[in-house]
Motif scaffolding. Structure first.
Motif, PDB file in Angstrom:
ATOM      1  N   GLY A 108       0.821  -1.211   0.000  1.00 13.04           N
ATOM      2  CA  GLY A 108       0.000   0.000   0.000  1.00 13.04           C
ATOM      3  C   GLY A 108       0.852   1.257   0.000  1.00 13.04           C
ATOM      4  O   GLY A 108       0.546   2.241  -0.670  1.00 13.04           O
ATOM      5  N   ILE A 109       1.948   1.222   0.741  1.00 14.16           N
ATOM      6  CA  ILE A 109       2.872   2.357   0.783  1.00 14.16           C
ATOM      7  C   ILE A 109       3.549   2.529  -0.575  1.00 14.16           C
ATOM      8  O   ILE A 109       3.698   3.644  -1.072  1.00 14.16           O
ATOM      9  CB  ILE A 109       3.904   2.160   1.911  1.00 14.16           C
ATOM     10  CG1 ILE A 109       3.192   2.225   3.270  1.00 14.16           C
ATOM     11  CG2 ILE A 109       5.021   3.197   1.816  1.00 14.16           C
ATOM     12  CD1 ILE A 109       4.059   1.811   4.442  1.00 14.16           C
ATOM     13  N   VAL A 110       3.944   1.435  -1.181  1.00  7.53           N
ATOM     14  CA  VAL A 110       4.573   1.480  -2.506  1.00  7.53           C
ATOM     15  C   VAL A 110       3.602   2.122  -3.504  1.00  7.53           C
ATOM     16  O   VAL A 110       3.983   3.004  -4.284  1.00  7.53           O
ATOM     17  CB  VAL A 110       4.990   0.071  -2.977  1.00  7.53           C
ATOM     18  CG1 VAL A 110       5.371   0.067  -4.458  1.00  7.53           C
ATOM     19  CG2 VAL A 110       6.151  -0.440  -2.127  1.00  7.53           C
ATOM     20  N   GLY A 111       2.341   1.716  -3.477  1.00  5.46           N
ATOM     21  CA  GLY A 111       1.337   2.289  -4.371  1.00  5.46           C
ATOM     22  C   GLY A 111       1.157   3.782  -4.135  1.00  5.46           C
ATOM     23  O   GLY A 111       1.040   4.561  -5.082  1.00  5.46           O
ATOM     24  N   GLU A 112       1.137   4.175  -2.881  1.00  2.00           N
ATOM     25  CA  GLU A 112       1.005   5.592  -2.537  1.00  2.00           C
ATOM     26  C   GLU A 112       2.186   6.393  -3.099  1.00  2.00           C
ATOM     27  O   GLU A 112       2.017   7.468  -3.670  1.00  2.00           O
ATOM     28  CB  GLU A 112       0.936   5.741  -1.018  1.00  2.00           C
ATOM     29  CG  GLU A 112       0.770   7.151  -0.536  1.00  2.00           C
ATOM     30  CD  GLU A 112      -0.617   7.740  -0.767  1.00  2.00           C
ATOM     31  OE1 GLU A 112      -1.589   6.989  -0.916  1.00  2.00           O
ATOM     32  OE2 GLU A 112      -0.705   8.980  -0.812  1.00  2.00           O
ATOM     33  N   LEU A 113       3.382   5.859  -2.954  1.00  2.00           N
ATOM     34  CA  LEU A 113       4.575   6.549  -3.459  1.00  2.00           C
ATOM     35  C   LEU A 113       4.585   6.604  -4.985  1.00  2.00           C
ATOM     36  O   LEU A 113       4.980   7.618  -5.573  1.00  2.00           O
ATOM     37  CB  LEU A 113       5.841   5.861  -2.954  1.00  2.00           C
ATOM     38  CG  LEU A 113       6.126   6.063  -1.469  1.00  2.00           C
ATOM     39  CD1 LEU A 113       7.248   5.142  -1.020  1.00  2.00           C
ATOM     40  CD2 LEU A 113       6.463   7.514  -1.176  1.00  2.00           C
ATOM     41  N   GLU A 114       4.174   5.532  -5.628  1.00  2.00           N
ATOM     42  CA  GLU A 114       4.133   5.519  -7.094  1.00  2.00           C
ATOM     43  C   GLU A 114       3.143   6.560  -7.609  1.00  2.00           C
ATOM     44  O   GLU A 114       3.419   7.241  -8.595  1.00  2.00           O
ATOM     45  CB  GLU A 114       3.798   4.117  -7.604  1.00  2.00           C
ATOM     46  CG  GLU A 114       4.951   3.153  -7.428  1.00  2.00           C
ATOM     47  CD  GLU A 114       4.643   1.739  -7.900  1.00  2.00           C
ATOM     48  OE1 GLU A 114       5.603   1.005  -8.162  1.00  2.00           O
ATOM     49  OE2 GLU A 114       3.448   1.355  -7.983  1.00  2.00           O
ATOM     50  N   ASN A 115       2.015   6.685  -6.935  1.00  2.00           N
ATOM     51  CA  ASN A 115       1.046   7.707  -7.329  1.00  2.00           C
ATOM     52  C   ASN A 115       1.584   9.105  -7.060  1.00  2.00           C
ATOM     53  O   ASN A 115       1.424  10.014  -7.870  1.00  2.00           O
ATOM     54  CB  ASN A 115      -0.271   7.512  -6.578  1.00  2.00           C
ATOM     55  CG  ASN A 115      -1.034   6.309  -7.054  1.00  2.00           C
ATOM     56  OD1 ASN A 115      -0.862   5.852  -8.179  1.00  2.00           O
ATOM     57  ND2 ASN A 115      -1.869   5.762  -6.186  1.00  2.00           N
ATOM     58  N   ARG A 116       2.237   9.278  -5.939  1.00  2.00           N
ATOM     59  CA  ARG A 116       2.752  10.594  -5.547  1.00  2.00           C
ATOM     60  C   ARG A 116       3.823  11.099  -6.500  1.00  2.00           C
ATOM     61  O   ARG A 116       3.825  12.244  -6.897  1.00  2.00           O
ATOM     62  CB  ARG A 116       3.312  10.527  -4.135  1.00  2.00           C
ATOM     63  CG  ARG A 116       3.863  11.863  -3.635  1.00  2.00           C
ATOM     64  CD  ARG A 116       4.504  11.762  -2.289  1.00  2.00           C
ATOM     65  NE  ARG A 116       3.536  11.405  -1.258  1.00  2.00           N
ATOM     66  CZ  ARG A 116       3.838  11.255   0.023  1.00  2.00           C
ATOM     67  NH1 ARG A 116       5.078  11.413   0.432  1.00  2.00           N
ATOM     68  NH2 ARG A 116       2.907  10.931   0.896  1.00  2.00           N
ATOM     69  N   TYR A 117       4.739  10.214  -6.867  1.00  2.00           N
ATOM     70  CA  TYR A 117       5.881  10.631  -7.668  1.00  2.00           C
ATOM     71  C   TYR A 117       5.767  10.276  -9.143  1.00  2.00           C
ATOM     72  O   TYR A 117       6.628  10.648  -9.944  1.00  2.00           O
ATOM     73  CB  TYR A 117       7.173  10.055  -7.093  1.00  2.00           C
ATOM     74  CG  TYR A 117       7.475  10.594  -5.721  1.00  2.00           C
ATOM     75  CD1 TYR A 117       7.835  11.930  -5.542  1.00  2.00           C
ATOM     76  CD2 TYR A 117       7.379   9.790  -4.597  1.00  2.00           C
ATOM     77  CE1 TYR A 117       8.089  12.447  -4.283  1.00  2.00           C
ATOM     78  CE2 TYR A 117       7.641  10.292  -3.330  1.00  2.00           C
ATOM     79  CZ  TYR A 117       7.993  11.621  -3.183  1.00  2.00           C
ATOM     80  OH  TYR A 117       8.244  12.124  -1.939  1.00  2.00           O
ATOM     81  N   GLY A 118       4.726   9.530  -9.519  1.00  2.00           N
ATOM     82  CA  GLY A 118       4.560   9.157 -10.913  1.00  2.00           C
ATOM     83  C   GLY A 118       5.693   8.298 -11.435  1.00  2.00           C
ATOM     84  O   GLY A 118       6.042   8.372 -12.615  1.00  2.00           O
TER      85      GLY A 118
END
Length: 86
Positions: free
Chosen positions: A48-58
């Motif tokens: 979930g954290i990885v997904g959040e970071l991927e969305n945040r930083y593209g």
């Protein structure tokens, strides 16, 4: 590409937001090699954290990012990946 590093404070916030795990950022700083599972964060929570970071930083993080075992391992992986612009 980002210019700032993801910090222990950032990680503690992400753990709360994306995985529902509350941890003191000072605990992460003082014990960066303390296993995630000891504070109740499993691979699903880390995903979930990885997904959040991927969305945040593209940017995509490496496969198996959710298999990191400690805060230091995870932050080293994330920061090196994001700085490289991968």
């Amino acid at each position: 590409m980002i210019t700032a590093e993801l910090t222990f404070d950032d990680l503690a916030g992400l753990m709360k937001k994306a995985a529902g795990v509350t941890v003191d950022p000072q605990q992460l700083k003082q014990s960066p090699d303390y296993p995630f599972d000891a504070v109740g964060l499993d691979s699903l929570g880390l995903l979930g954290i990885v997904g959040e970071l991927e969305n945040r930083y593209g940017a995509s993080l490496p496969q198996d990012s959710e298999r990191c075992k400690t805060p230091r391992e995870f932050l080293d992986l994330v920061n090196s990946t994001l700085k490289a612009g991968a």
